[in-house]
Enzyme design. Structure first.
Site, PDB file in Angstrom:
ATOM      1  N   ALA A   8      29.929  38.998  41.852  1.00  0.00           N
ATOM      2  CA  ALA A   8      30.188  39.048  40.534  1.00  0.00           C
ATOM      3  C   ALA A   8      31.920  38.991  40.224  1.00  0.00           C
ATOM      4  O   ALA A   8      32.484  39.950  39.810  1.00  0.00           O
ATOM      5  CB  ALA A   8      29.553  39.632  39.483  1.00  0.00           C
ATOM      6  N   ALA A  10      35.657  36.924  39.094  1.00  0.00           N
ATOM      7  CA  ALA A  10      35.723  35.816  38.275  1.00  0.00           C
ATOM      8  C   ALA A  10      34.622  34.598  38.729  1.00  0.00           C
ATOM      9  O   ALA A  10      34.293  34.331  37.446  1.00  0.00           O
ATOM     10  CB  ALA A  10      37.343  35.258  38.202  1.00  0.00           C
ATOM     11  N   GLY A  12      31.931  33.777  39.758  1.00  0.00           N
ATOM     12  CA  GLY A  12      30.344  33.498  39.871  1.00  0.00           C
ATOM     13  C   GLY A  12      30.366  34.213  38.413  1.00  0.00           C
ATOM     14  O   GLY A  12      29.375  33.736  38.856  1.00  0.00           O
ATOM     15  N   TYR A  48      37.069  41.539  36.709  1.00  0.00           N
ATOM     16  CA  TYR A  48      37.346  40.149  37.303  1.00  0.00           C
ATOM     17  C   TYR A  48      37.847  38.751  36.084  1.00  0.00           C
ATOM     18  O   TYR A  48      38.098  38.260  35.744  1.00  0.00           O
ATOM     19  CB  TYR A  48      36.327  39.419  37.638  1.00  0.00           C
ATOM     20  CG  TYR A  48      36.184  40.479  39.057  1.00  0.00           C
ATOM     21  CD1 TYR A  48      37.714  40.127  40.020  1.00  0.00           C
ATOM     22  CD2 TYR A  48      36.005  41.210  39.469  1.00  0.00           C
ATOM     23  CE1 TYR A  48      37.727  41.419  41.217  1.00  0.00           C
ATOM     24  CE2 TYR A  48      35.884  42.131  40.436  1.00  0.00           C
ATOM     25  CZ  TYR A  48      36.699  41.907  41.561  1.00  0.00           C
ATOM     26  OH  TYR A  48      36.544  42.485  42.732  1.00  0.00           O
ATOM     27  N   LYS A 113      36.277  28.508  48.702  1.00  0.00           N
ATOM     28  CA  LYS A 113      36.583  27.458  49.048  1.00  0.00           C
ATOM     29  C   LYS A 113      37.869  28.321  50.405  1.00  0.00           C
ATOM     30  O   LYS A 113      38.947  29.377  49.803  1.00  0.00           O
ATOM     31  CB  LYS A 113      37.469  26.723  48.352  1.00  0.00           C
ATOM     32  CG  LYS A 113      36.990  26.465  47.289  1.00  0.00           C
ATOM     33  CD  LYS A 113      37.319  25.990  46.462  1.00  0.00           C
ATOM     34  CE  LYS A 113      37.039  25.530  44.667  1.00  0.00           C
ATOM     35  NZ  LYS A 113      37.785  25.037  43.795  1.00  0.00           N
ATOM     36  N   GLY A 146      35.803  22.183  43.816  1.00  0.00           N
ATOM     37  CA  GLY A 146      36.268  21.350  42.668  1.00  0.00           C
ATOM     38  C   GLY A 146      37.641  21.973  41.568  1.00  0.00           C
ATOM     39  O   GLY A 146      37.834  23.552  41.840  1.00  0.00           O
ATOM     40  N   SER A 148      38.713  24.436  39.529  1.00  0.00           N
ATOM     41  CA  SER A 148      38.285  25.177  38.016  1.00  0.00           C
ATOM     42  C   SER A 148      38.958  26.212  37.971  1.00  0.00           C
ATOM     43  O   SER A 148      38.799  27.217  38.466  1.00  0.00           O
ATOM     44  CB  SER A 148      36.641  25.141  38.672  1.00  0.00           C
ATOM     45  OG  SER A 148      36.563  25.208  39.730  1.00  0.00           O
ATOM     46  N   LYS A 201      44.051  23.328  50.495  1.00  0.00           N
ATOM     47  CA  LYS A 201      44.696  23.125  48.685  1.00  0.00           C
ATOM     48  C   LYS A 201      45.441  24.131  48.655  1.00  0.00           C
ATOM     49  O   LYS A 201      46.251  24.487  47.715  1.00  0.00           O
ATOM     50  CB  LYS A 201      43.787  21.914  47.563  1.00  0.00           C
ATOM     51  CG  LYS A 201      42.558  23.049  47.248  1.00  0.00           C
ATOM     52  CD  LYS A 201      43.206  24.342  46.663  1.00  0.00           C
ATOM     53  CE  LYS A 201      41.585  25.150  46.547  1.00  0.00           C
ATOM     54  NZ  LYS A 201      41.265  26.484  44.756  1.00  0.00           N
ATOM     55  N   SER A 264      46.730  30.191  39.584  1.00  0.00           N
ATOM     56  CA  SER A 264      46.136  29.799  40.744  1.00  0.00           C
ATOM     57  C   SER A 264      46.832  31.035  40.829  1.00  0.00           C
ATOM     58  O   SER A 264      47.879  31.466  41.027  1.00  0.00           O
ATOM     59  CB  SER A 264      46.745  27.995  41.107  1.00  0.00           C
ATOM     60  OG  SER A 264      46.760  28.712  42.395  1.00  0.00           O
TER      61      SER A 264
END
Length: 341
Positions: A8, A10, A12, A48, A113, A146, A148, A201, A264
């Protein structure tokens, strides 16, 4: 469709919100039982994702794993929404639990990621699909990735993402669960390329944040993003990915978002480093995981093992290790010999 999301944080939570709003039966599992109780009572994830209301039809629970079992018994899709560091443990547990309960066919996908930290000094850190191959080879797996930002998705702003798996049925399950008015989901069978893009990235976003924090201008930012994409592609192809994957959402798309968007976390690390913060200070100030910090060394190590040149990544590693200050890192990159593009 019945979707169980483990974690849980951010992202998720954001995915749970939009999936529940799409008419699916969604269960969100929080590791911390106190957090789960607060979310169920207040209908918000104050830790979160503050300010985003949880839909009434979204179930929230946490605590003892035994209480999770009924959610796994009828799930059509299981989503691991934890950082990379926790992925191995969850996949190993699911590899035992699902087959034992007659649920081996249920797709298991992850949202994280990055590269897992090497488990031994002479080992190489693994991407999510490599972790799955090591600890859960019988599971039907995939990755949802991707460009998001969790807050924007939770607020109902449009985004396009990638459902990646080698198995068509797993890709179809992700599309059925997540595709809708808020999310446009594209299928891809290049799991290696999608995961390399999502991991590298984050490292490149630190470099771009550093560039912007030093006020080097838009020209420098464009150069970093473009040459960073070249680094990402070289590593991905060496690991078995298709080059064209990196021109898509999980490559160029995620890189542009993470490198330029102020939501980010990895970009924020670079901005703070440019101001003279120590790496640990920068991380602590965020209150969230910035995967690029943890993945940078592994990306550089795997590139060296494959003979892949990644000068931007190497500069980020030297900066994080205190071997270079921000200006020296820029000078190193600009002082390289000219080469053909």
């Amino acid at each position: 469709m019945r979707v169980t999301i483990l974690g849980a944080g951010a992202w998720g939570t954001a995915l749970a919100v939009v999936t529940a709003q799409g008419g699916h039966q969604v269960r969100l599992w929080a590791r911390d039982p106190a957090q789960a109780e607060a979310m169920a009572r207040t209908r918000v994830n104050a830790r979160y994702l503050p300010g985003v209301a949880l839909p009434a039809q979204l179930e929230v629970a946490g605590g003892e794993l035994a209480a999770l079992m009924p959610w796994l018994d009828d799930a059509d899709l299981v989503v691991v929404g934890t950082p990379v560091a926790a992925l191995r443990g969850w996949l190993a547990q699911l590899a035992q639990t699902l087959p034992a309960r007659g649920r081996a066919h249920v797709p298991v996908v992850w949202l994280c990621k990055g590269f897992e930290r090497p488990r031994q000094a002479d080992a190489q850190g693994l991407l999510g699909h490599e972790v799955a191959q090591a600890v859960a080879p019988a599971l039907r797996t995939g990755v949802f990735s991707g460009p998001s930002f969790a807050r924007e998705v939770a607020q109902g702003l449009p985004a396009a993402l990638v459902a990646a798996s080698r198995e068509p049925a797993v890709r179809a399950a992700m599309i059925e669960a997540f595709h809708g008015p808020v999310l446009r989901v594209y299928a891809n069978d290049d799991v290696v390329g999608v995961e390399v893009g999502g991991a590298v990235k984050n490292v490149l976003a630190i470099a771009t944040g550093l560039c912007d924090g030093l006020h080097l201008g838009h020209n420098a930012r464009a150069a970093l993003i473009t040459r960073g994409l070249a680094e990402m592609t070289r590593l991905g192809v060496a690991l078995g990915a298709r080059a064209e994957t990196f021109m898509g959402l999980s490559g160029l798309g995620d890189l542009v978002l993470t490198a330029t968007g102020d939501l980010s976390r990895n970009r924020q690390v670079g901005l703070r480093l440019a101001q003279g913060w120590a790496p640990q200070q920068a991380l602590q100030s965020l209150g969230h995981v910035a995967e690029g910090v943890y993945s940078a060394h592994t990306v550089a190590r795997r590139a060296r093992a494959l003979g892949v040149e990644m000068p931007i990544t190497q500069a980020v590693v030297a900066l994080l290790d205190g071997q270079l200050d921000p200006r020296a890192a820029v000078d190193r990159l600009m002082g390289r010999d000219p080469k053909p593009e």
